[in-house]
Design a protein around this motif. Sequence first.
Motif, mmCIF file in Angstrom:
data_model
loop_
_atom_site.group_PDB
_atom_site.id
_atom_site.type_symbol
_atom_site.label_atom_id
_atom_site.label_comp_id
_atom_site.label_asym_id
_atom_site.label_seq_id
_atom_site.Cartn_x
_atom_site.Cartn_y
_atom_site.Cartn_z
ATOM 1 N N SER A 164 -4.136 1.376 -4.170
ATOM 2 C CA SER A 164 -3.778 1.580 -2.770
ATOM 3 C C SER A 164 -5.053 1.912 -2.007
ATOM 4 N N THR A 165 -4.947 2.102 -0.694
ATOM 5 C CA THR A 165 -6.171 2.264 0.090
ATOM 6 C C THR A 165 -6.589 3.722 0.249
ATOM 7 N N ASP A 166 -5.669 4.625 0.574
ATOM 8 C CA ASP A 166 -6.008 5.972 1.023
ATOM 9 C C ASP A 166 -6.798 5.924 2.320
ATOM 10 N N GLY B 128 -11.099 -0.463 -1.075
ATOM 11 C CA GLY B 128 -9.724 -0.005 -1.262
ATOM 12 C C GLY B 128 -9.034 -0.705 -2.406
ATOM 13 N N HIS C 260 -2.847 10.461 -7.655
ATOM 14 C CA HIS C 260 -3.854 9.528 -7.160
ATOM 15 C C HIS C 260 -5.262 10.083 -7.270
ATOM 16 N N ASN C 261 -6.211 9.132 -7.276
ATOM 17 C CA ASN C 261 -7.636 9.462 -7.180
ATOM 18 C C ASN C 261 -8.053 10.511 -8.209
ATOM 19 N N ASP D 188 0.875 -1.177 0.000
ATOM 20 C CA ASP D 188 0.000 0.000 0.000
ATOM 21 C C ASP D 188 0.911 1.226 0.000
ATOM 22 N N GLN E 235 -8.828 3.028 -5.520
ATOM 23 C CA GLN E 235 -8.657 3.201 -4.079
ATOM 24 C C GLN E 235 -10.030 3.329 -3.432
ATOM 25 N N GLU F 218 -2.093 5.924 -9.473
ATOM 26 C CA GLU F 218 -3.025 5.151 -8.652
ATOM 27 C C GLU F 218 -4.365 5.091 -9.382
#
Length: 637
Positions: free
Chosen positions: A373-375, A421, A262-263, A54, A301, A298
Amino acid sequence: MATKGAIAALPLLALVLTLAGCGDKAADKAKAEAEVTAKAEAASPYPLKPLWGDTHLHTANSSDAFALGARLGPEDALRFARGEAVTSSTGIKAQLERPLDFLVVSDHSDGLGAIKAIYDAPRLMLRDPTLRRWHDMMHEGPAGMQKAAGELITGFANKTLPASMMDPSKNAERTKTIWTDQNAIVERYNEPGKFTSFFGFEYTLMPDGNNLHRIVIMRDGKAQADKVVPFSSTVGTSVDQLWDYMDTYEKTTGGQILAIPHNSNVSNGLMFQLTQTDGKPMTAAYAARRAAHEPVVEITQIKGDSETHPFLSPNDEFAGFGQAGWELGNLSMTQLSTPSMYTGNYVRAALQHGLEIEAKTGVNPYKFGVIGSTDSHTALSTADENNFFGKHAGVEPSATRAMLPQSLGKAGRVGWQYLAGGYAAVWAKANTRAEIFDAMKRREVYASTGPRMTVRLFGGWDFAPADLQGDWVKAGYARGVPMGGDLKPAGKAGAPTFIVSALKDPIGANLDRVQIVKGWIDAKGATHEQVYDVVWSTPATRKPGANGKLPPVGDTVDLKTATYTNSIGAPTLQTVWTDPAFDPAQKAFYYVRVLEIPTPRWVAYDIVRYKAKVGPEVQLKSQERAYSAPIWYDPKA
């Protein structure tokens, strides 16, 4: 949940956190890492299994996480990731069924440890009446904590905080104390060959609520990481300045660093633009700079999936995964989204944009690998549907969390819309910082929405089904390129061939199908995409229909018990596939998407365990998936 601005000033208030540390054993760690790598290289010249980790996890040192109830710190996060049992912030025992191989504790650089410091400070030491009032509000309970954090955010945004709180030099000085203390913990838990802990942080750039966050990861040891402080979005308000920071880090420390956007699904079109950040046409130099600094993205998530959107991919029946609620607007919900923004929000469109820009400039800025990944903002890195601890401490397991409003602005999102996630899978020869980092740089990585499927992709010109009867991995490296690679022209007629292999999670669901997603640009500069089902379960009885689509794999989910059976699907799917519509003059990319059979979502487990009441709109099952990094073909390479 991060908020640009106000929180960033808070490190000026931070007290020194007393964290358990250890002496610098850099030489011993370097020796151990070299020995592990040498042993792995002696065993095989290429990676034999994926490492799972992660790269995006928050602890109580992230101001938003602490404000929302997180009380676990970096050490708790590392212990949990290594497989140890911990007690969550709300008092629930938490443990992974299987440990991870690596972790990046990526707390927000904006306001690192600040709200925690105000909360923990002895009241008598807070001479400023505003700080003392915030301290008291925080200790009143969750409502007071939220109100105090809101005042801080508003005060910074309106520039009504004392001038000393905005002083960059004091900000850096106090942030450094927290950063180096945290680094001591991260270094102590790094164990080459067994578990890798990276130094990193989240650069929380969020103009007008549009998510442009990056996770920043260092390849190096504590000595190098301690020479800098995490780069804040209040110091640098564009990604170009983050790249400047990264260049300076490498020049001054001799180390290496990378960033992971990310995201992107809540960026309102800003993450993957056709222009530079200043709005000017993208140049070759700018495109090369982005590609060099950001080799990985990413793609999935907790806050939704960013592969593609049904509006962009109307012929892809699996394009809507993880979209519910997240397509409404930007991260803070201060701006609603429109379809015109989608091409800058999603990874598949970005890969197509990359071909467009490359056709004009000669350089592809969006030649990246993908990870999940989770965040998570709980310090608990779990992406398992049956072990989901929520986005933040306020939505740890309970009977009500699925229907709790999660809005940060004028429009609403609901708890059930969170995904459980994602995880990052890395094809590295050894479990060390250097090997994992280098695999990310060469893009030999893939993403999972949670299950630990084993996925491989090789592209070449002469692969044949017979290769699967022998050492096909060796053949893949010897006669082709792995995921993340560049497939050069063969110099002869013929289409590229791909070795594709997917194995189910050993303790998870069977596989439905493996698909290859192809994107290309034609002679007129228009981009295209096509999704191919290349291998699937029960092929003898499951045939494509007149529309070319496979019928569904079936569904064994029992929602009364939140269970499923592996009586459908397949544990392994492999094939050698040849592009049936290859044009040697067209730039193209190819990536793999692997789909599991339907399984229960975390909400279904909550219904069974806690008798949770949910609405009819709630999605209770899904088909988890994995995405490989692409392979690119360039006729002029």
